[in-house]
Design an enzyme around this catalytic site. Sequence first.
Site, PDB file in Angstrom:
ATOM      1  N   TYR A  16       9.863  20.161  22.092  1.00  0.00           N
ATOM      2  CA  TYR A  16      11.260  20.094  22.557  1.00  0.00           C
ATOM      3  C   TYR A  16      12.222  20.679  21.531  1.00  0.00           C
ATOM      4  CZ  TYR A  16      10.044  17.600  26.745  1.00  0.00           C
ATOM      5  OH  TYR A  16       9.535  17.296  27.984  1.00  0.00           O
ATOM      6  N   TYR A 144      11.133  11.207  35.115  1.00  0.00           N
ATOM      7  CA  TYR A 144      10.324  11.925  34.119  1.00  0.00           C
ATOM      8  C   TYR A 144       9.037  11.134  33.928  1.00  0.00           C
ATOM      9  CZ  TYR A 144       8.560  13.884  29.811  1.00  0.00           C
ATOM     10  OH  TYR A 144       7.743  14.457  28.871  1.00  0.00           O
ATOM     11  N   ASP A 238       5.308   3.316  36.617  1.00  0.00           N
ATOM     12  CA  ASP A 238       5.133   3.989  35.324  1.00  0.00           C
ATOM     13  C   ASP A 238       5.899   3.164  34.282  1.00  0.00           C
ATOM     14  OD1 ASP A 238       5.285   5.493  33.057  1.00  0.00           O
ATOM     15  OD2 ASP A 238       5.852   7.363  34.047  1.00  0.00           O
ATOM     16  N   LYS A 267       3.078   4.571  24.865  1.00  0.00           N
ATOM     17  CA  LYS A 267       4.184   4.323  23.928  1.00  0.00           C
ATOM     18  C   LYS A 267       4.009   3.023  23.158  1.00  0.00           C
ATOM     19  CE  LYS A 267       7.638   7.370  25.909  1.00  0.00           C
ATOM     20  NZ  LYS A 267       7.861   8.369  24.895  1.00  0.00           N
TER      21      LYS A 267
HETATM   22  C1  LIG Z   1       8.317   6.943  31.889  1.00  0.00           C
HETATM   23  C2  LIG Z   1       7.481   7.909  31.120  1.00  0.00           C
HETATM   24  N1  LIG Z   1       6.273   8.268  31.595  1.00  0.00           N
HETATM   25  C3  LIG Z   1       5.470   9.117  30.934  1.00  0.00           C
HETATM   26  C4  LIG Z   1       5.868   9.671  29.738  1.00  0.00           C
HETATM   27  C5  LIG Z   1       4.963  10.627  29.011  1.00  0.00           C
HETATM   28  O1  LIG Z   1       4.422  10.009  27.907  1.00  0.00           O
HETATM   29  P1  LIG Z   1       3.778  10.886  26.706  1.00  0.00           P
HETATM   30  O2  LIG Z   1       4.934  11.527  26.014  1.00  0.00           O
HETATM   31  O3  LIG Z   1       3.070   9.898  25.867  1.00  0.00           O
HETATM   32  O4  LIG Z   1       2.853  11.869  27.333  1.00  0.00           O
HETATM   33  C6  LIG Z   1       7.108   9.330  29.205  1.00  0.00           C
HETATM   34  C7  LIG Z   1       7.559   9.908  27.928  1.00  0.00           C
HETATM   35  O5  LIG Z   1       8.693   9.842  27.549  1.00  0.00           O
HETATM   36  C8  LIG Z   1       7.940   8.428  29.914  1.00  0.00           C
HETATM   37  O6  LIG Z   1       9.148   8.069  29.456  1.00  0.00           O
END
Ligand SMILES: Cc1ncc(COP(=O)(O)O)c(C=O)c1O
Length: 440
Positions: A16, A144, A238, A267
């Site tokens: 990014y 996202y 998610d 995370k």
């Molecule tokens: C809600 C959500 N799902 C999936 C992801 C993707 O995770 P990663 O960056 O570990 O691939 C993120 C990353 O910010 C996220 O906020």
Amino acid sequence: MPTLADRDHAVLWHPYTQMQTAPLPVPIVRGEASWLIAEDGTRYLDGISSWWVNLHGHAHPHIARRVSEQLSTLEHVLFAGFTHPTAVELAEQLLELLPQNQARVFYSDNGSTAVEVALKMVLQYFHNHGQPERRTFLCFRDSYHGDTFGAMAVSSRGAFTQPFWPLLFDVEFIDVPVPGQEDVVLSQLDAVLKRPDVAGFIFEPLVLGTAGMVMYSPEVLSKMLRRCHQQGVLCIADEVMTGFGRTGPLFASELLTEKPDIMCFSKGLTGGTLAMGLTTCAAPIYTAFLSDDKMKALFHGHSYTANPVACAAALASLELTRSEECTSQRQRIESAHAAFRQEIENQPGIRQVRHRGTILAVEYDPGEGTSYFSRLRDTFYQLAIDSHVVLRPLGNVVYLLPPYCTTNEELGLLYTVLRRIRELVLNHIPAANLPEYLHD
Ligand SMILES: Cc1ncc(COP(=O)(O)O)c(C=O)c1O
């Protein structure tokens, strides 16, 4: 002698980041609770838990000890045909804590892969049941879910993914049911659910992170899940950002009266120690893959699936998250955020303040349409760095998502930066004048 930042600039490519114009990265050599310490000794307060992963502060001794023990016991073993104690223990503990319908745990590497696995589970569930025509996903327009291809396909068609749009599979987008829009969105949902080919609905429960910490209620989400379930559509929560206490309860889905069928985590899962993803599912999804026919198995895996060291970090982090100390830390941050919200919310220069659990987002009103790429975003970022605080504004939205160990005094510093950003917005202070402005 080249500095660490110069050496980095000669060989590395950062995520990014427009490498031609971005300033040199800040070289961090050590972490200590909520602080990151640079090569020259400058301390930066981590206001966003280093991209939302670090729950308990940097270099936490309890996690470090468990990781170190695991490293000298078993660092890795392939996970097809083999298993190991930390993978089993972590799955057992998580299933105890997750909504009761969650029955199986599938390990992967990060948030994006946790989402990929969830999407594959849904598609192959219908395939294995002889309904391959059910393959359309329903998603929030501003969502996202990650940067791999499937995750990009179910995410917003925004600037980040534009070069790949022609290759992303089609999905149905609906709006986020923010307060006041609930009925409109429920009607959009009803219209989409008339399609016979809808397979799954994927959503960030209660808070859309990257969209700018956009928040909506558990009540409307529960209604949406109920309507999906009535049409046989599988629902994927998610919880990559919202999991492990961020929104108040351990998982945002705890606040729902209608439970998701599949859940994604990453995370905070390892407390910010190691990369790991995890997808859980309800029993009927798992059983759809059981057969004498080998081709009905889930053919997905990564070399590092269920890495024992990552599992040990996750177990140690979970232990900390479930402790009374952590619960009261989260409550303390939540109350401090609520008080700050009251102070700032109706002031000039502020469009909206959003708050849930330990997440606080301030949407500034800069008197112009802003986007992620707005010049103001960089100005806000620089103001924070110059104040020794790490924030990553999302356009004109500046949010706090601090490690749970952040003290009241440290929270005070974060709020001071948010107040300064408001003054900056009000006074239209040009970026070039920032250093003088900060040393008032
Ligand atoms: C809600 C959500 N799902 C999936 C992801 C993707 O995770 P990663 O960056 O570990 O691939 C993120 C990353 O910010 C996220 O906020």
